[in-house]
Scaffold this active site. Structure first.
Site, PDB file in Angstrom:
ATOM      1  N   ASN A  33      41.199  43.310  19.595  1.00 49.75           N
ATOM      2  CA  ASN A  33      42.575  43.802  19.443  1.00 49.75           C
ATOM      3  C   ASN A  33      43.603  42.756  19.038  1.00 49.75           C
ATOM      4  O   ASN A  33      44.592  43.081  18.400  1.00 49.75           O
ATOM      5  CB  ASN A  33      43.016  44.589  20.688  1.00 49.75           C
ATOM      6  CG  ASN A  33      43.052  43.751  21.926  1.00 49.75           C
ATOM      7  OD1 ASN A  33      42.373  42.725  22.015  1.00 49.75           O
ATOM      8  ND2 ASN A  33      43.825  44.153  22.898  1.00 49.75           N
ATOM      9  N   GLU A  50      39.562  37.754  31.207  1.00 52.79           N
ATOM     10  CA  GLU A  50      40.824  38.447  30.884  1.00 52.79           C
ATOM     11  C   GLU A  50      40.442  39.878  30.527  1.00 52.79           C
ATOM     12  O   GLU A  50      39.917  40.129  29.440  1.00 52.79           O
ATOM     13  CB  GLU A  50      41.519  37.763  29.698  1.00 52.79           C
ATOM     14  CG  GLU A  50      41.976  36.345  29.966  1.00 52.79           C
ATOM     15  CD  GLU A  50      43.208  36.277  30.846  1.00 52.79           C
ATOM     16  OE1 GLU A  50      43.819  37.327  31.105  1.00 52.79           O
ATOM     17  OE2 GLU A  50      43.539  35.162  31.284  1.00 52.79           O
ATOM     18  N   CYS A  84      45.874  45.231  26.425  1.00 51.35           N
ATOM     19  CA  CYS A  84      45.478  45.452  27.818  1.00 51.35           C
ATOM     20  C   CYS A  84      46.676  45.518  28.748  1.00 51.35           C
ATOM     21  O   CYS A  84      46.541  45.956  29.876  1.00 51.35           O
ATOM     22  CB  CYS A  84      44.504  44.381  28.260  1.00 51.35           C
ATOM     23  SG  CYS A  84      45.248  42.805  28.182  1.00 51.35           S
TER      24      CYS A  84
HETATM   25  N1  LIG Z   1      43.330  40.690  29.711  1.00 52.05           N
HETATM   26  C1  LIG Z   1      43.385  40.389  28.419  1.00 52.05           C
HETATM   27  O1  LIG Z   1      43.929  39.349  28.040  1.00 52.05           O
HETATM   28  C2  LIG Z   1      42.789  41.307  27.398  1.00 52.05           C
HETATM   29  C3  LIG Z   1      41.879  42.314  27.689  1.00 52.05           C
HETATM   30  N2  LIG Z   1      41.383  43.105  26.685  1.00 52.05           N
HETATM   31  C4  LIG Z   1      40.484  44.198  27.005  1.00 52.05           C
HETATM   32  O2  LIG Z   1      39.445  44.288  26.032  1.00 52.05           O
HETATM   33  C5  LIG Z   1      39.038  45.636  25.844  1.00 52.05           C
HETATM   34  C6  LIG Z   1      39.059  46.002  24.387  1.00 52.05           C
HETATM   35  O3  LIG Z   1      38.391  45.080  23.603  1.00 52.05           O
HETATM   36  P1  LIG Z   1      36.877  45.323  23.097  1.00 52.05           P
HETATM   37  O4  LIG Z   1      36.644  44.387  21.962  1.00 52.05           O
HETATM   38  O5  LIG Z   1      36.636  46.773  22.874  1.00 52.05           O
HETATM   39  O6  LIG Z   1      36.102  44.859  24.383  1.00 52.05           O
HETATM   40  P2  LIG Z   1      34.523  44.672  24.594  1.00 52.05           P
HETATM   41  O7  LIG Z   1      34.331  44.298  26.015  1.00 52.05           O
HETATM   42  O8  LIG Z   1      33.767  45.817  24.060  1.00 52.05           O
HETATM   43  O9  LIG Z   1      34.153  43.448  23.639  1.00 52.05           O
HETATM   44  C7  LIG Z   1      34.631  42.150  23.901  1.00 52.05           C
HETATM   45  C8  LIG Z   1      33.559  41.149  23.536  1.00 52.05           C
HETATM   46  O10 LIG Z   1      32.416  41.362  24.373  1.00 52.05           O
HETATM   47  C9  LIG Z   1      31.261  41.562  23.578  1.00 52.05           C
HETATM   48  N3  LIG Z   1      30.410  42.570  24.221  1.00 52.05           N
HETATM   49  C10 LIG Z   1      30.520  43.918  24.124  1.00 52.05           C
HETATM   50  N4  LIG Z   1      29.545  44.523  24.839  1.00 52.05           N
HETATM   51  C11 LIG Z   1      28.809  43.538  25.393  1.00 52.05           C
HETATM   52  C12 LIG Z   1      27.676  43.529  26.251  1.00 52.05           C
HETATM   53  N5  LIG Z   1      27.106  44.656  26.671  1.00 52.05           N
HETATM   54  N6  LIG Z   1      27.190  42.331  26.652  1.00 52.05           N
HETATM   55  C13 LIG Z   1      27.771  41.185  26.244  1.00 52.05           C
HETATM   56  N7  LIG Z   1      28.846  41.139  25.431  1.00 52.05           N
HETATM   57  C14 LIG Z   1      29.362  42.285  25.009  1.00 52.05           C
HETATM   58  C15 LIG Z   1      31.767  42.027  22.227  1.00 52.05           C
HETATM   59  O11 LIG Z   1      30.847  41.708  21.223  1.00 52.05           O
HETATM   60  C16 LIG Z   1      33.080  41.278  22.087  1.00 52.05           C
HETATM   61  O12 LIG Z   1      32.890  40.003  21.545  1.00 52.05           O
HETATM   62  C17 LIG Z   1      40.012  46.457  26.666  1.00 52.05           C
HETATM   63  O13 LIG Z   1      39.413  46.800  27.887  1.00 52.05           O
HETATM   64  C18 LIG Z   1      41.174  45.501  26.892  1.00 52.05           C
HETATM   65  O14 LIG Z   1      41.931  45.782  28.014  1.00 52.05           O
HETATM   66  C19 LIG Z   1      41.730  42.922  25.393  1.00 52.05           C
HETATM   67  C20 LIG Z   1      42.622  41.943  25.068  1.00 52.05           C
HETATM   68  C21 LIG Z   1      43.220  41.079  26.023  1.00 52.05           C
HETATM   69  O1  LIG Z   2      48.336  38.377  24.018  1.00 58.14           O
HETATM   70  C1  LIG Z   2      48.675  39.503  24.323  1.00 58.14           C
HETATM   71  O2  LIG Z   2      49.693  40.102  23.957  1.00 58.14           O
HETATM   72  C2  LIG Z   2      47.756  40.241  25.166  1.00 58.14           C
HETATM   73  O3  LIG Z   2      46.918  39.414  25.857  1.00 58.14           O
HETATM   74  C3  LIG Z   2      46.962  41.060  24.312  1.00 58.14           C
HETATM   75  S1  LIG Z   2      46.396  42.203  25.327  1.00 58.14           S
HETATM   76  O4  LIG Z   2      45.914  41.421  26.477  1.00 58.14           O
HETATM   77  O5  LIG Z   2      47.534  42.983  25.721  1.00 58.14           O
HETATM   78  O6  LIG Z   2      45.378  42.953  24.718  1.00 58.14           O
END
Ligand SMILES: NC(=O)C1=CN([C@@H]2O[C@H](COP(=O)(O)OP(=O)(O)OC[C@H]3O[C@@H](n4cnc5c(N)ncnc54)[C@H](O)[C@@H]3O)[C@@H](O)[C@H]2O)C=CC1
Ligand SMILES: O=C(O)[C@H](O)CS(=O)(=O)O
Length: 476
Positions: free
Chosen positions: A154, A250, A284
């Site tokens: 994202n 995160e 997120c």
């Molecule tokens: N707290 C934060 O700073 C942030 C949190 N997020 C969270 O990320 C999510 C959305 O991003 P996505 O790319 O869809 O997340 P995702 O968890 O599907 O993918 C993130 C990474 O994990 C890898 N991955 C996916 N499935 C895996 C598995 N089974 N085993 C090992 N690695 C795996 C992917 O290839 C990717 O590189 C949302 O839940 C969002 O809240 C997103 C941005 C910032």
């Molecule tokens: O950097 C930001 O704005 C956030 O970390 C992206 S997310 O965590 O909201 O996806």
């Protein structure tokens, strides 16, 4: 753009590596091709990162790391529009938001450049302890070594830099596994960093799916720290795999935002509009649960609903577009199903609720119940739920009744109430008169509960990429 993986400064491709097309989430056009790396590539990447850490990075002075980062920031600034267009193409991010991401990414590198030269420890007041007289003590921080970085789709530039720029500032080397949906900007960035002066092999990128590549990466004996941004279930599984290594997670949230009857409603409405719907809610810290005190519940909706209804949906390439596609049709279908499920259990859709391919129209739902997925799970879509409340105690309990705790927003003109609530909310960060979605890149950022572990934000990420060693001297 046709990319492979980057190991020791060489882009590895061919030799049986599978090709995958990257398609625009908006119109399905092919915007690039990526060749997936292999487990052997992970092995090579980690070995390289380990060697370069010991042979090169350990000897590189802080002023040089800072200079290289400064040059990288200048270079990203010069290529800002190219990067924004690439983010727009591969993630479907509306161009204005894509430019915003690049602007933040430049700042992240500049912060890291400054932090590279900051103090790396502290003097301990040794004679505070009985028996500490006549001693000098230091707590000095040292880079951990090889960092494994795994990132989501994202914010494919900025969240990658939160790991790459900080690791370099700390003196670490990295193996990055970017999101498979958005590898193009990560690779373009890696090339930019090498051109700015990152030594070959200080940053290695292996592209492919998490299922194939993450386990061999995070369990590798030479990896000392794992930093993951992405979804909760994947993050907590990675933590288990990582065993004794340092881990930062995160993860997601269903951010609460509290609007009291003494709030400036115009500011609250504008902030919710931006914080709930930017990049189709795929952040997120996106505004998800909006709790509104009863006296201002209807006035707030009266102002918010027409504004949400008038958000412009469409082509992310257009300057006028507010809401573009979600990353995949499956993601849009999931959001649509959650909306339908809530409606079938009595919730009211005030605006939106429709899906057309990857696009979900911006949606406001009311009359929800706590158990509904649109309330208690992370929606990660252009959707907010608006929930009335009467008392401060009631709304604090409701906001905290969540498995997540990343950031929250509180709108009130009563400073005493603002601080009282900030103390009581179970989140990693609280904004007053601002929505949960706001993040500047130098603040400590990271969740509690299922939202994560540890902090990012440039200085804090750097701290987590170091180990503290005590060095004491007995004066003779
Ligand atoms: N707290 C934060 O700073 C942030 C949190 N997020 C969270 O990320 C999510 C959305 O991003 P996505 O790319 O869809 O997340 P995702 O968890 O599907 O993918 C993130 C990474 O994990 C890898 N991955 C996916 N499935 C895996 C598995 N089974 N085993 C090992 N690695 C795996 C992917 O290839 C990717 O590189 C949302 O839940 C969002 O809240 C997103 C941005 C910032
Ligand atoms: O950097 C930001 O704005 C956030 O970390 C992206 S997310 O965590 O909201 O996806």
């Amino acid at each position: 753009m046709h990319i492979g993986s980057l190991i020791n400064g060489i882009e590895v491709r061919g030799e049986g590596r599978e090709e995958h097309e990257i398609r625009s989430p908006y119109n399905g056009e092919v915007v690039g091709v990526v060749e997936y790396g292999t487990r052997e590539d992970i092995e090579q990447a980690v070995q390289t990162a380990y060697r370069v850490f010991h042979e090169t990075m350990k000897k590189m002075p802080a002023y040089r790391r800072s200079e290289i980062l400064r040059k990288a920031a200048d270079s990203l600034e010069a290529q800002a529009e190219d990067f924004a267009r690439l983010l727009m193409a591969e993630a479907g991010k509306p161009i204005r938001d894509a430019r915003g991401e690049v602007g933040r990414a430049i700042q992240v590198i500049r912060f890291a450049s400054e932090e590279a030269k900051a103090n790396d420890g502290e003097l301990i007041k040794m004679d505070s302890a009985i028996g500490g007289e006549n001693r000098i003590g230091f707590a000095k921080r040292y880079p951990v070594g090889v960092v494994a970085a795994i990132t989501p789709f994202n914010f494919p530039l900025n969240l990658v830099l939160h790991k790459l720029a900080t690791a370099f500032a700390a003196g670490c080397t990295v193996v990055l596994k970017p999101a498979e949906k958005t590898p193009l900007s990560a690779m373009k960035l890696a090339r930019l960093l090498e051109e700015a002066g990152y030594p070959k092999g200080a940053l290695n990128v292996v592209n492919g799916t998490g299922v194939d590549l993450v386990e061999p990466l995070v369990t590798h004996p030479l990896v000392k720290k794992v930093t993951f941004t992405g979804s909760g279930p994947v993050g907590w599984k990675i933590k288990e795999m990582a065993g004794p290594r340092k881990v930062t997670l995160e993860l997601g949230s269903n951010s609460p935002n509290l609007i009291f009857n003494d709030a400036n409603l115009d500011i609250a409405v504008e902030s919710i509009l931006k914080g709930g719907f930017t990049f189709a809610g795929q952040a997120c810290i996106s505004v998800q649960r909006v709790y509104v005190q009863k006296d201002v519940y209807q006035p707030l909706l009266d102002r918010l609903v027409p504004k949400v209804a008038s958000l412009r949906i469409g082509d992310p390439a257009l300057e006028s577009t507010d809401i573009g596609p979600m990353i995949t049709e499956q993601a849009a279908i999931r959001a649509e199903e959650w909306i339908r499920e809530a409606a079938s259990e009595g919730a009211t859709i005030l605006v939106g609720g429709e899906r057309n391919g990857n696009i979900v129209s911006p949606t406001i739902i009311t009359d929800t119940k706590h158990h509904m997925k649109v309330v208690c799970q992370e929606v990660f879509a252009p959707l907010i739920t608006v929930i009335p409340f009467e008392t401060e105690e009631e709304v604090i309990a409701a906001a905290n009744d969540s498995d997540y705790g990343l950031q929250a927003g509180v709108f009130t003109s009563d400073i005493n109430r603002a601080f009282r609530i900030a103390e009581l909310l179970e989140t990693g960060g609280v904004w007053i008169n601002e929505v949960s979605t706001v993040r500047t890149d130098h603040i400590p950022y990271g969740g509690v509960k299922l939202s994560g572990l540890g902090k990012e934000g440039v200085k804090y990420a750097i701290e987590d990429m170091t180990e503290t060693k005590f060095i004491g001297v007995r004066l003779l």
